[in-house]
Design an enzyme around this catalytic site. Structure first.
Site, PDB file in Angstrom:
ATOM      1  N   SER A   1     -23.785   6.460  13.747  1.00  0.00           N
ATOM      2  CA  SER A   1     -23.698   7.630  12.868  1.00  0.00           C
ATOM      3  C   SER A   1     -24.421   7.384  11.540  1.00  0.00           C
ATOM      4  O   SER A   1     -24.676   6.239  11.143  1.00  0.00           O
ATOM      5  CB  SER A   1     -22.229   7.937  12.573  1.00  0.00           C
ATOM      6  OG  SER A   1     -21.672   6.856  11.842  1.00  0.00           O
TER       7      SER A   1
ATOM      8  N   GLY B   1     -24.810   4.053   9.077  1.00  0.00           N
ATOM      9  CA  GLY B   1     -26.087   3.634   8.494  1.00  0.00           C
ATOM     10  C   GLY B   1     -26.004   3.510   6.973  1.00  0.00           C
ATOM     11  O   GLY B   1     -26.545   2.579   6.378  1.00  0.00           O
TER      12      GLY B   1
ATOM     13  N   GLU C   1     -31.172   3.678  13.678  1.00  0.00           N
ATOM     14  CA  GLU C   1     -31.358   4.814  14.585  1.00  0.00           C
ATOM     15  C   GLU C   1     -30.059   5.594  14.509  1.00  0.00           C
ATOM     16  O   GLU C   1     -29.093   5.272  15.179  1.00  0.00           O
ATOM     17  CB  GLU C   1     -31.650   4.267  15.990  1.00  0.00           C
ATOM     18  CG  GLU C   1     -32.531   5.175  16.802  1.00  0.00           C
ATOM     19  CD  GLU C   1     -31.710   6.126  17.633  1.00  0.00           C
ATOM     20  OE1 GLU C   1     -31.481   7.245  17.129  1.00  0.00           O
ATOM     21  OE2 GLU C   1     -31.295   5.750  18.719  1.00  0.00           O
TER      22      GLU C   1
ATOM     23  N   CYS D   1     -28.249  11.042  21.309  1.00  0.00           N
ATOM     24  CA  CYS D   1     -28.721  11.293  19.941  1.00  0.00           C
ATOM     25  C   CYS D   1     -29.902  12.247  19.981  1.00  0.00           C
ATOM     26  O   CYS D   1     -30.229  12.876  18.981  1.00  0.00           O
ATOM     27  CB  CYS D   1     -29.035  10.002  19.209  1.00  0.00           C
ATOM     28  SG  CYS D   1     -30.175   8.989  20.066  1.00  0.00           S
TER      29      CYS D   1
HETATM   30  C1  UN1 Z   1     -29.710   7.688  22.345  1.00  0.00           C
HETATM   31  O1  UN1 Z   1     -29.143   8.748  22.611  1.00  0.00           O
HETATM   32  O2  UN1 Z   1     -29.207   6.894  21.501  1.00  0.00           O
HETATM   33  O3  UN1 Z   1     -34.615   9.917  24.834  1.00  0.00           O
HETATM   34  C2  UN1 Z   1     -30.944   7.206  23.016  1.00  0.00           C
HETATM   35  C3  UN1 Z   1     -33.497   9.795  25.365  1.00  0.00           C
HETATM   36  C4  UN1 Z   1     -33.130   8.445  25.901  1.00  0.00           C
HETATM   37  C5  UN1 Z   1     -32.578   7.564  24.835  1.00  0.00           C
HETATM   38  C6  UN1 Z   1     -31.532   8.188  23.977  1.00  0.00           C
HETATM   39  N1  UN1 Z   1     -34.296   7.831  26.477  1.00  0.00           N
HETATM   40  O4  UN1 Z   1     -32.725  10.727  25.477  1.00  0.00           O
END
Ligand code: UN1
Length: 510
Positions: free
Chosen positions: A245, A249, A266, A300
């Site tokens: 989250s 971070g 990330e 994400c």
């Molecule tokens: C994530 O959700 O942390 O592009 C990574 C994507 C996957 C990776 C997601 N290859 O949805």
């Protein structure tokens, strides 16, 4: 909704773990520290009890990794690549076992769990090839008889802090690159997914033994944020690569910066797609439904905002709602199911609260948002909400399957809405107009780290660099030249002449 029996799930986890070469510890009654409980979101039942790492364990893991670094950094990079190649083979061999564990701990449907393991295999192949391509540049020196170049050296211990939703792929992006770059890894997986971590650790240890790599290249530490904090503050951790989250971070970055360590972040995404009047709507709807409802909205990269030209917004919304009504929700082990459980009750309550707020802001729930089943598991029907404007709740990331639909009139307005959020991970445009597509990809178009045309926001391949801007944290993992974050660069000037000319024409000397 029928769910598999509890004991079947725990037995399935332990069997998969065993085939990967990992064993569960014996938990000694109530004498020791409170055990870590691995549960499955499929029915909320317990899979296993584990020992959380003590602060001495974390310290020992970093010390062991640092010792291994002193050897590993001198092993030629292509030899380091052999370890990662072998890891990739073992991951292929145990693809089904690892996918079982991903489904059990993260609740992913089978196809997506297998896809996640495939992502690990892909990055191992990429990293093995990369081990012969850690290129530095040679520049023309301004001085005669001088050579100017750069060399990339191993950096040190890398701490990987990963999230529940990609419990192993994100680890593998970091670990496969770190290992070929000469860096040992200490991994703190999400406390929700310890078993997948133990399985990967066992496979990596086996690969290390078989390829003659030094001991101590990889350590798993289990526990809550306290364990992560210890890694963040340890001066022997050269790079903290953290996925999670924005709140996490914000806590991690200043602490690592205070000791001049490196961070690779990330963090959150609030990804949008623009659908223009010229879009191929059949293709767009398929892309949107996978990106928004796939993985139960818990990537994400999940599509959370849809910005549609006003002339087609009703039609697009109807089509998406129609497709959503066909989505089957239930046990991720059931082949006909496309949407598995949310990770926890907390995630469900956050979704519920977000939908309430959206309605209070004038939003209209078009479909979904209902809980399916009851008890200790949390299944929901993915929701579509028409919003009159981009309110605060739309600008926030709710880690659940809610797709907010907004209408736009001019392309500039669409771009402004698109970029008008704090996060900057992934983005997409559905259009058949080349001008619109290029404008979206241009400097004044999408402000995200990932910008796609006629494809959704999620499901990136490993070959490109993965990460985003603004509150997403700025880090880049996986392909392209993301490896550079795991190495230190030395600039080398070599004088092979008998003169000593100074740069910039400076004269010095008697
Ligand atoms: C994530 O959700 O942390 O592009 C990574 C994507 C996957 C990776 C997601 N290859 O949805």
């Amino acid at each position: 909704m029928t769910l598999p029996g509890t004991s079947t799930l725990a037995a399935r986890a332990i069997a998969a773990l065993g085939r990967c070469g990992a064993t569960l510890p014996t938990i000694a009654g109530d004498a020791g520290p409170v055990p870590l409980t691995a549960r499955t979101p499929i029915d909320g039942s317990v899979l296993a009890f584990l020992h959380p790492s003590t602060s001495a364990d974390v310290e020992a893991a970093v010390a062991g990794a640092h010792d291994a670094f002193l050897t590993w950094r001198t092993v030629p990079a292509p030899k380091r690549g052999s370890l990662v190649r072998r890891l990739g083979e073992l991951l292929s061999e145990h693809k089904s076992d690892l996918a079982d564990l991903v489904t059990l701990e993260a609740g992913k449907i089978r196809s997506e769990a297998l896809g996640e393991v495939q992502e690990m295999i892909d990055i191992c192949e990429f990293a093995a090839g990369l081990s012969r391509q850690l290129y530095g540049r040679t520049m023309g020196s301004e001085r005669p008889g001088h050579r100017l170049s750069e060399t990339w050296h191993p950096l040190g211990v890398v701490a990987v802090i990963s999230a529940f939703n990609f419990p192993v792929a994100v680890w593998s992006w970091n670990t496969a690159l770190a290992l070929v770059c000469g860096d040992p890894v200490v991994w703190k997986p999400s406390e929700t997914t310890p078993l997948t971590a133990m399985a990967c650790d066992a496979l990596l240890r086996r690969a290390a033994t078989e390829t003659g790599a030094p001991d101590g290249l990889h350590h798993v530490v289990l526990g809550t944020a306290v364990v992560g904090e210890q890694l963040v503050d340890n001066p022997r951790v050269a790079l903290v690569s953290a996925t999670g989250s924005v709140r996490m971070g914000r806590a991690v970055a200043p602490r690592v910066a205070a000791r001049f360590g490196r961070c690779l972040l990330e963090l959150g995404g609030n990804n949008a797609a623009i659908v223009t009047a010229s879009a191929d709507l059949d293709l767009a709807v398929r892309g949107i439904v996978f990106a928004a409802a796939g993985t139960a909205g818990q990537r994400c990269t999940t599509l959370r905002r849809l910005i549609v030209h006003r002339s087609i917004v009703d039609d697009v919304t109807d089509r998406i709602a129609g497709a959503y009504r066909q989505l089957t929700v239930g046990s991720p082990f059931d082949d006909s199911v496309l949407v598995g459980p949310l990770i926890s009750g907390k995630a469900y309550h956050a979704m519920h609260a977000a939908l309430d707020t959206a309605r209070a802001d004038g939003g209209v729930l078009v479909t979904g948002g209902q809980r399916v089943g009851s008890g200790e598991s949390f299944y929901v029907t993915p929701a579509v909400v028409r919003m009159p404007e981009q309110t605060a709740i739309v600008r926030a990331e709710t880690f659940a399957p809610i797709l907010y639909v907004l209408a736009y009139d001019t392309f500039d307005e669409a771009i402004a809405l698109h970029n008008g959020v704090p996060q900057g991970l992934s983005s997409a445009i559905f259009t058949t107009d080349q001008r619109e597509a290029e404008r979206f990809l241009a400097a004044d178009g999408s402000d995200c780290g990932i910008a796609n045309v006629n494809i959704g926001t999620s499901g990136a391949e490993i070959g490109g660099a993965f990460g985003g801007e603004k509150e997403t944290g700025g880090g880049r993992e996986s392909g392209s030249d993301a490896w550079k974050s795991y190495m230190r660069r030395a600039t080398n000037t070599v004088n092979y002449s008998v003169e000593l000319p100074l740069a910039q024409g400076v004269e010095f000397g008697p």
